[in-house]
Design a protein around this motif. Structure first.
Motif, PDB file in Angstrom:
ATOM      1  N   ALA A  52      22.923   8.282  29.393  1.00 56.92           N
ATOM      2  CA  ALA A  52      23.995   8.718  28.377  1.00 56.92           C
ATOM      3  C   ALA A  52      23.560  10.056  27.648  1.00 56.92           C
ATOM      4  O   ALA A  52      24.223  10.486  26.865  1.00 56.92           O
ATOM      5  CB  ALA A  52      23.793   7.442  27.262  1.00 56.92           C
ATOM      6  N   ALA A  53      22.193  10.569  27.990  1.00 57.93           N
ATOM      7  CA  ALA A  53      21.956  11.908  27.318  1.00 57.93           C
ATOM      8  C   ALA A  53      21.639  11.580  26.001  1.00 57.93           C
ATOM      9  O   ALA A  53      22.151  12.597  25.273  1.00 57.93           O
ATOM     10  CB  ALA A  53      22.899  12.961  27.688  1.00 57.93           C
ATOM     11  N   ILE A  54      20.887  10.522  25.560  1.00 58.40           N
ATOM     12  CA  ILE A  54      20.833  10.165  24.207  1.00 58.40           C
ATOM     13  C   ILE A  54      19.160  10.134  24.050  1.00 58.40           C
ATOM     14  O   ILE A  54      18.585   9.431  24.921  1.00 58.40           O
ATOM     15  CB  ILE A  54      21.319   9.128  23.543  1.00 58.40           C
ATOM     16  N   PRO A  55      18.665  10.760  23.322  1.00 61.59           N
ATOM     17  CA  PRO A  55      17.173  10.881  23.394  1.00 61.59           C
ATOM     18  C   PRO A  55      16.513   9.434  23.157  1.00 61.59           C
ATOM     19  O   PRO A  55      17.100   8.593  22.653  1.00 61.59           O
ATOM     20  CB  PRO A  55      16.628  11.483  22.128  1.00 61.59           C
ATOM     21  N   TYR A  56      15.322   9.142  23.730  1.00 63.86           N
ATOM     22  CA  TYR A  56      14.953   7.886  23.983  1.00 63.86           C
ATOM     23  C   TYR A  56      13.492   7.875  22.675  1.00 63.86           C
ATOM     24  O   TYR A  56      12.836   8.984  22.589  1.00 63.86           O
ATOM     25  CB  TYR A  56      14.136   7.583  25.250  1.00 63.86           C
ATOM     26  N   GLU A  57      13.395   6.885  22.038  1.00 58.04           N
ATOM     27  CA  GLU A  57      12.464   7.027  20.971  1.00 58.04           C
ATOM     28  C   GLU A  57      11.855   5.592  20.936  1.00 58.04           C
ATOM     29  O   GLU A  57      12.512   4.612  21.318  1.00 58.04           O
ATOM     30  CB  GLU A  57      13.164   7.087  19.638  1.00 58.04           C
ATOM     31  N   LEU A  58      10.661   5.675  20.226  1.00 56.68           N
ATOM     32  CA  LEU A  58      10.133   4.400  19.931  1.00 56.68           C
ATOM     33  C   LEU A  58      10.530   3.879  18.405  1.00 56.68           C
ATOM     34  O   LEU A  58       9.954   4.530  17.441  1.00 56.68           O
ATOM     35  CB  LEU A  58       8.444   4.199  20.086  1.00 56.68           C
TER      36      LEU A  58
ATOM     37  N   ASP B 170      22.549   8.565  18.044  1.00 53.68           N
ATOM     38  CA  ASP B 170      21.517   9.749  18.024  1.00 53.68           C
ATOM     39  C   ASP B 170      20.152   9.390  18.537  1.00 53.68           C
ATOM     40  O   ASP B 170      19.602  10.343  19.367  1.00 53.68           O
ATOM     41  CB  ASP B 170      20.958   9.845  16.460  1.00 53.68           C
ATOM     42  N   ILE B 171      19.825   8.189  18.952  1.00 57.54           N
ATOM     43  CA  ILE B 171      18.734   7.732  19.554  1.00 57.54           C
ATOM     44  C   ILE B 171      18.894   6.335  20.254  1.00 57.54           C
ATOM     45  O   ILE B 171      19.672   5.574  19.873  1.00 57.54           O
ATOM     46  CB  ILE B 171      17.379   7.538  18.894  1.00 57.54           C
ATOM     47  N   VAL B 172      18.100   6.354  21.566  1.00 59.80           N
ATOM     48  CA  VAL B 172      18.160   4.972  22.241  1.00 59.80           C
ATOM     49  C   VAL B 172      16.617   4.518  21.828  1.00 59.80           C
ATOM     50  O   VAL B 172      15.749   5.069  22.264  1.00 59.80           O
ATOM     51  CB  VAL B 172      18.361   5.095  23.653  1.00 59.80           C
ATOM     52  N   ILE B 173      16.544   2.917  21.672  1.00 59.96           N
ATOM     53  CA  ILE B 173      15.303   2.530  21.419  1.00 59.96           C
ATOM     54  C   ILE B 173      15.275   1.254  22.166  1.00 59.96           C
ATOM     55  O   ILE B 173      16.350   0.476  22.365  1.00 59.96           O
ATOM     56  CB  ILE B 173      14.756   2.417  19.864  1.00 59.96           C
ATOM     57  N   PRO B 174      13.968   0.862  22.706  1.00 62.43           N
ATOM     58  CA  PRO B 174      14.085  -0.420  23.424  1.00 62.43           C
ATOM     59  C   PRO B 174      13.728  -1.429  22.513  1.00 62.43           C
ATOM     60  O   PRO B 174      12.903  -1.134  21.443  1.00 62.43           O
ATOM     61  CB  PRO B 174      12.998  -0.346  24.517  1.00 62.43           C
ATOM     62  N   VAL B 175      13.752  -2.924  22.776  1.00 64.84           N
ATOM     63  CA  VAL B 175      12.946  -3.763  22.185  1.00 64.84           C
ATOM     64  C   VAL B 175      11.717  -4.041  23.154  1.00 64.84           C
ATOM     65  O   VAL B 175      12.019  -4.239  24.226  1.00 64.84           O
ATOM     66  CB  VAL B 175      13.976  -5.195  22.243  1.00 64.84           C
ATOM     67  N   PRO B 176      10.577  -3.621  22.680  1.00 67.26           N
ATOM     68  CA  PRO B 176       9.459  -3.635  23.581  1.00 67.26           C
ATOM     69  C   PRO B 176       9.085  -4.872  23.555  1.00 67.26           C
ATOM     70  O   PRO B 176       8.965  -5.996  22.692  1.00 67.26           O
ATOM     71  CB  PRO B 176       8.468  -2.811  22.834  1.00 67.26           C
ATOM     72  N   ASP B 177       8.654  -5.375  24.855  1.00 64.71           N
ATOM     73  CA  ASP B 177       8.485  -4.540  25.978  1.00 64.71           C
ATOM     74  C   ASP B 177       9.666  -4.888  27.044  1.00 64.71           C
ATOM     75  O   ASP B 177       9.675  -4.071  27.846  1.00 64.71           O
ATOM     76  CB  ASP B 177       7.265  -4.605  26.930  1.00 64.71           C
ATOM     77  N   SER B 178      10.388  -5.920  26.581  1.00 67.60           N
ATOM     78  CA  SER B 178      11.209  -6.357  27.590  1.00 67.60           C
ATOM     79  C   SER B 178      12.549  -5.466  27.792  1.00 67.60           C
ATOM     80  O   SER B 178      13.025  -5.489  28.743  1.00 67.60           O
ATOM     81  CB  SER B 178      12.168  -7.797  27.160  1.00 67.60           C
TER      82      SER B 178
END
Ligand code: SF4
Length: 356
Positions: free
Chosen positions: A194-200, A174-182
């Motif tokens: 992947a056309a999957i929404p980016y979220e925090l 459903d979502i792609v999240i980063p391990v911030p900031d790396s």
């Protein structure tokens, strides 16, 4: 910037001959070699000293009359020259030039000694041409995303790493999240491909130190919680792809997976924008010893189980090198492959990678 691989041996020889060292820095070895150089110009003495050292170095020497900017013959680490009015600037990364509002002139070439004095800028080619071994980990993690490195913006390369990762390890989520900031730039690339929404889904507390360099286990575990906090509203009831640049020991990644699940995620898929790190770096990136590297003793499935992730995907070596957009032959990737091309020291734990 960098690490000399024969510094210890040179140091022992010079101490035996009566040299007194003031620090543990390998750079001091170069100073002692300079002091022992035969009479001549400083340029000749620098060449005499540097012909004896091995490894990675981007070096700046300042005297009363000149500034010397030097990169080792393999070009492991970056070094950039800038111009501000009548002044010359030298820095590892171009982001420092931006800060000074300086114009970026060019990089110091591998094996080049640049001399800047009253007469302007001169270039000396003092070393035999050598295989280029730019540190690919600079693109993966170390360099700042706003820098231009070896002709390409680091953020752009990291997005390309994320895109390639999405192609190699697709997943329904459903979502792609980063391990911030790396993981931020690579997660953006993954999300787009992947056309999957980016979220925090994780927020980083910028006031605490990086866990990577904290030595004690207890402090490091505590550090993850202080450093990152989950955004429950984003994670609850969702299938989450979490993107990071690398897994070193695995302890931090395991905490992060637990944190995301604890905030209500139904699935946690870990994606890493570089291959498994099997070997330590001896060229200036502060990785732990081999026995602390989780990928040195565990395969991907074992690491997935340790992390308690639903799936785990690492970027392939070829995929990583392709995503740099540069000639793959120009890069060092010894921490992923064990292919150390410049001699490493005689200490017992340093011999391991050579014969392992
Ligand atoms: S071993 Fe890895 S981290 Fe070290 S210089 Fe080579 S690519 Fe960079």
């Amino acid at each position: 910037n960098g690490n000399l691989t024969n510094a210890e041996a040179l140091r022992k020889d010079m101490v035996r001959d009566g040299a007194i060292f003031q620090s543990n820095s390998d750079t001091e070895v170069i100073l002692h070699l300079l002091a022992r150089a035969p009479a001549g110009s400083l340029e000749e003495q620098i060449q005499y000293a540097l012909r004896q050292v091995q490894g990675a170095y981007s070096l700046v020497i300042l005297t009363r009359t000149a500034l010397y900017a030097i990169r080792d013959a393999h070009g492991f680490r970056p070094l950039t020259i800038g111009r501000l009015g009548g002044a010359w600037l030298v820095a590892s990364e171009t982001c420092a030039m931006d800060l000074m509002e300086a114009k970026i002139e060019r990089e110091v070439e591998p094996g080049e000694i640049v001399v800047i004095d009253d007469t302007g800028l001169r270039s000396i080619r003092a070393f035999a041409p050598a295989e280029h071994l730019q540190c690919v980990f600079e693109y993966v993690y170390f360099a700042r995303p706003d820098s231009v490195l070896w002709g390409r913006n680091v953020h752009t390369v990291r997005k390309a790493l994320g895109r390639q990762l999405a192609r190699e390890h697709p997943v329904t989520a459903d979502i792609v999240i980063p391990v911030p900031d790396s993981g931020t730039s690579a997660a953006l690339g993954f999300s787009e491909e992947a056309a999957i929404p980016y979220e925090l889904g994780l927020i980083r507390n910028h006031y605490v130190g990086r866990t990577f360099i904290e030595p004690k286990q207890g402090i490091r575990h505590f550090g993850v919680k202080v450093k990152l906090n989950p955004v429950r509203e984003m994670l609850e009831g969702r299938r989450v792809v979490v993107v990071d640049d690398s897994i070193v020991r695995g302890t931090t990644s395991r905490k992060i997976v637990r944190m995301i699940r604890g905030a209500g995620a139904t699935e946690v898929h870990v994606r890493i924008s570089s291959p498994p790190i099997h070997w330590p770096c001896y060229y200036g990136i502060d990785t732990p010893t081999r026995k602390e590297l989780i990928a040195a003793s565990h395969d991907v499935e074992e690491i997935r189980r340790y992390l308690a992730a639903d799936s785990l995907g690492y970027l392939s070596l070829d995929g990583m090198l392709k995503a740099t957009g540069s000639d793959p032959a120009n890069f060092c990737h010894a921490c992923f492959t064990g292919g150390y091309k410049v001699g490493i020291g005689p200490e017992p734990d340093q011999q391991l990678p050579l014969f392992g």
